[in-house]
Design a protein around this motif. Structure first.
Motif, PDB file in Angstrom:
ATOM      1  N   ASP A  34      44.375  17.857 -52.894  1.00  0.00           N
ATOM      2  CA  ASP A  34      44.018  16.490 -53.250  1.00  0.00           C
ATOM      3  C   ASP A  34      42.943  16.420 -54.322  1.00  0.00           C
ATOM      4  O   ASP A  34      42.515  15.331 -54.707  1.00  0.00           O
ATOM      5  N   ARG A  35      42.516  17.582 -54.824  1.00  0.00           N
ATOM      6  CA  ARG A  35      41.651  17.660 -55.996  1.00  0.00           C
ATOM      7  C   ARG A  35      41.835  19.061 -56.578  1.00  0.00           C
ATOM      8  O   ARG A  35      42.044  20.033 -55.847  1.00  0.00           O
ATOM      9  N   GLN A  36      41.764  19.167 -57.880  1.00  0.00           N
ATOM     10  CA  GLN A  36      42.085  20.430 -58.540  1.00  0.00           C
ATOM     11  C   GLN A  36      41.153  21.564 -58.158  1.00  0.00           C
ATOM     12  O   GLN A  36      41.540  22.742 -58.204  1.00  0.00           O
ATOM     13  N   GLU A  37      39.939  21.249 -57.765  1.00  0.00           N
ATOM     14  CA  GLU A  37      38.969  22.283 -57.413  1.00  0.00           C
ATOM     15  C   GLU A  37      39.387  23.087 -56.181  1.00  0.00           C
ATOM     16  O   GLU A  37      38.835  24.164 -55.925  1.00  0.00           O
ATOM     17  N   ASP A  38      40.357  22.598 -55.416  1.00  0.00           N
ATOM     18  CA  ASP A  38      40.816  23.304 -54.227  1.00  0.00           C
ATOM     19  C   ASP A  38      41.967  24.259 -54.512  1.00  0.00           C
ATOM     20  O   ASP A  38      42.490  24.888 -53.588  1.00  0.00           O
ATOM     21  N   LEU A  39      42.339  24.390 -55.767  1.00  0.00           N
ATOM     22  CA  LEU A  39      43.366  25.367 -56.134  1.00  0.00           C
ATOM     23  C   LEU A  39      42.839  26.789 -55.952  1.00  0.00           C
ATOM     24  O   LEU A  39      41.654  27.054 -56.189  1.00  0.00           O
ATOM     25  N   PRO A  40      43.711  27.733 -55.567  1.00  0.00           N
ATOM     26  CA  PRO A  40      43.287  29.132 -55.529  1.00  0.00           C
ATOM     27  C   PRO A  40      42.913  29.616 -56.928  1.00  0.00           C
ATOM     28  O   PRO A  40      43.446  29.128 -57.924  1.00  0.00           O
ATOM     29  N   ASP A  41      42.001  30.555 -56.995  1.00  0.00           N
ATOM     30  CA  ASP A  41      41.592  31.141 -58.272  1.00  0.00           C
ATOM     31  C   ASP A  41      41.668  32.661 -58.154  1.00  0.00           C
ATOM     32  O   ASP A  41      40.940  33.253 -57.358  1.00  0.00           O
ATOM     33  N   PRO A  42      42.587  33.303 -58.906  1.00  0.00           N
ATOM     34  CA  PRO A  42      43.482  32.719 -59.903  1.00  0.00           C
ATOM     35  C   PRO A  42      44.646  31.968 -59.257  1.00  0.00           C
ATOM     36  O   PRO A  42      44.948  32.173 -58.089  1.00  0.00           O
ATOM     37  N   ALA A  43      45.264  31.109 -60.061  1.00  0.00           N
ATOM     38  CA  ALA A  43      46.402  30.339 -59.566  1.00  0.00           C
ATOM     39  C   ALA A  43      47.563  31.276 -59.262  1.00  0.00           C
ATOM     40  O   ALA A  43      47.801  32.244 -59.988  1.00  0.00           O
ATOM     41  N   PRO A  44      48.282  31.027 -58.182  1.00  0.00           N
ATOM     42  CA  PRO A  44      49.414  31.893 -57.826  1.00  0.00           C
ATOM     43  C   PRO A  44      50.570  31.755 -58.809  1.00  0.00           C
ATOM     44  O   PRO A  44      50.615  30.832 -59.618  1.00  0.00           O
ATOM     45  N   ASP A  45      51.499  32.686 -58.705  1.00  0.00           N
ATOM     46  CA  ASP A  45      52.673  32.665 -59.565  1.00  0.00           C
ATOM     47  C   ASP A  45      53.701  31.720 -58.941  1.00  0.00           C
ATOM     48  O   ASP A  45      54.656  32.145 -58.294  1.00  0.00           O
ATOM     49  N   SER A  46      53.472  30.435 -59.138  1.00  0.00           N
ATOM     50  CA  SER A  46      54.301  29.390 -58.536  1.00  0.00           C
ATOM     51  C   SER A  46      54.554  28.316 -59.574  1.00  0.00           C
ATOM     52  O   SER A  46      54.059  28.383 -60.699  1.00  0.00           O
ATOM     53  N   ALA A  47      55.310  27.313 -59.183  1.00  0.00           N
ATOM     54  CA  ALA A  47      55.432  26.104 -60.005  1.00  0.00           C
ATOM     55  C   ALA A  47      54.329  25.132 -59.596  1.00  0.00           C
ATOM     56  O   ALA A  47      53.900  25.097 -58.442  1.00  0.00           O
ATOM     57  N   PHE A  48      53.867  24.345 -60.566  1.00  0.00           N
ATOM     58  CA  PHE A  48      52.810  23.376 -60.316  1.00  0.00           C
ATOM     59  C   PHE A  48      53.219  22.019 -60.872  1.00  0.00           C
ATOM     60  O   PHE A  48      53.849  21.941 -61.932  1.00  0.00           O
ATOM     61  N   VAL A  49      52.843  20.977 -60.165  1.00  0.00           N
ATOM     62  CA  VAL A  49      52.997  19.616 -60.664  1.00  0.00           C
ATOM     63  C   VAL A  49      51.598  19.011 -60.732  1.00  0.00           C
ATOM     64  O   VAL A  49      50.947  18.839 -59.695  1.00  0.00           O
ATOM     65  N   VAL A  50      51.130  18.708 -61.937  1.00  0.00           N
ATOM     66  CA  VAL A  50      49.816  18.094 -62.109  1.00  0.00           C
ATOM     67  C   VAL A  50      49.985  16.579 -62.110  1.00  0.00           C
ATOM     68  O   VAL A  50      50.769  16.030 -62.888  1.00  0.00           O
TER      69      VAL A  50
END
Length: 225
Positions: free
Chosen positions: A13-29
């Motif tokens: 529900d906010r971008q700061e909660d994304l894993p770092d680094p981002a996983p090898d997945s599809a993303f919808v911003v």
């Protein structure tokens, strides 16, 4: 015997909660107000492509190299050297047909930068939620990312994610209830106070376009293009 696995849908529900680094997945911003909706409108208006930026200087260099049209804001303010505001309703008046466009925003393009421009990123908003859900349905894993605002959760982005997630599981939220949620958000009320109520009305035209921006080689084009 092989068993097909159900696609995995994750959300933040906010971008700061994304894993770092981002996983090898599809993303919808999802940055409903306003950059996600603006990317959709720019491609509808015939832009050759839309390149997202998290840095104003890099965007101005891009313009100097390509004669691109730049739209953007930082903290809600205009940006020196840019050609126009990213308000979606203004896009129809911009000379973008057949031209590259650079886009800078406080939240949406920052989320794209956080994920990484080498990832498979789609742009989602309220007006293309059904089409986005269809576009990502075959991915093994998809992250629905509400961009938020400087670390805060904002209601319109969560509403956009809810609409896309609902289409993915076959139960989109009631349109009237969702529109009321959006209209009650602080950002929507601010737009109305500024005389841009029509922008909010347009955001509540759910699933009204089939344009799905997808990142290819660092720029957004319509998925399938």
């Amino acid at each position: 015997m092989t068993t097909s696995m159900e696609p995995t849908v994750r959300r933040v529900d906010r971008q700061e909660d994304l894993p770092d680094p981002a996983p090898d997945s599809a993303f919808v911003v999802v940055d409903v107000i306003i950059s996600s909706t603006t990317v959709v409108r720019l491609l509808e208006a015939g832009a050759d492509y839309v390149r997202p930026f998290a840095d104003a200087d890099a965007a101005r260099e891009f313009k100097a190299e390509t004669d691109a049209f730049l739209v953007g804001e930082q903290g809600g303010d205009s940006v020196e050297g840019f050609d126009g505001s990213p308000l979606p309703s203004l896009v129809a008046d911009y000379p973008v047909e057949g031209r590259p466009v650079g886009l800078l925003s406080s939240n949406g393009t920052r989320a794209m930068d956080r994920i990484g421009h080498d990832r498979d990123i789609y742009v989602g908003t309220t007006v293309n939620a059904a089409a986005v859900a269809e576009a990502v349905a075959d991915h093994e894993e998809t992250w629905l990312v509400a961009a938020g605002r400087q670390g805060e959760v904002v209601g319109e982005d969560v509403a956009g994610v809810d609409r896309i997630a609902g289409h993915l599981d076959g139960s989109p939220p009631d349109a009237d209830d969702l529109a009321e949620r959006i209209r009650e958000t602080g950002t929507a009320q601010w737009l109305c106070e500024m005389g841009f109520e029509h922008e909010v009305d347009a955001l509540c035209a759910f699933d009204s376009t089939g344009v799905v921006p997808r990142l290819r080689d660092g720029v957004f084009v319509s998925a399938g293009q």
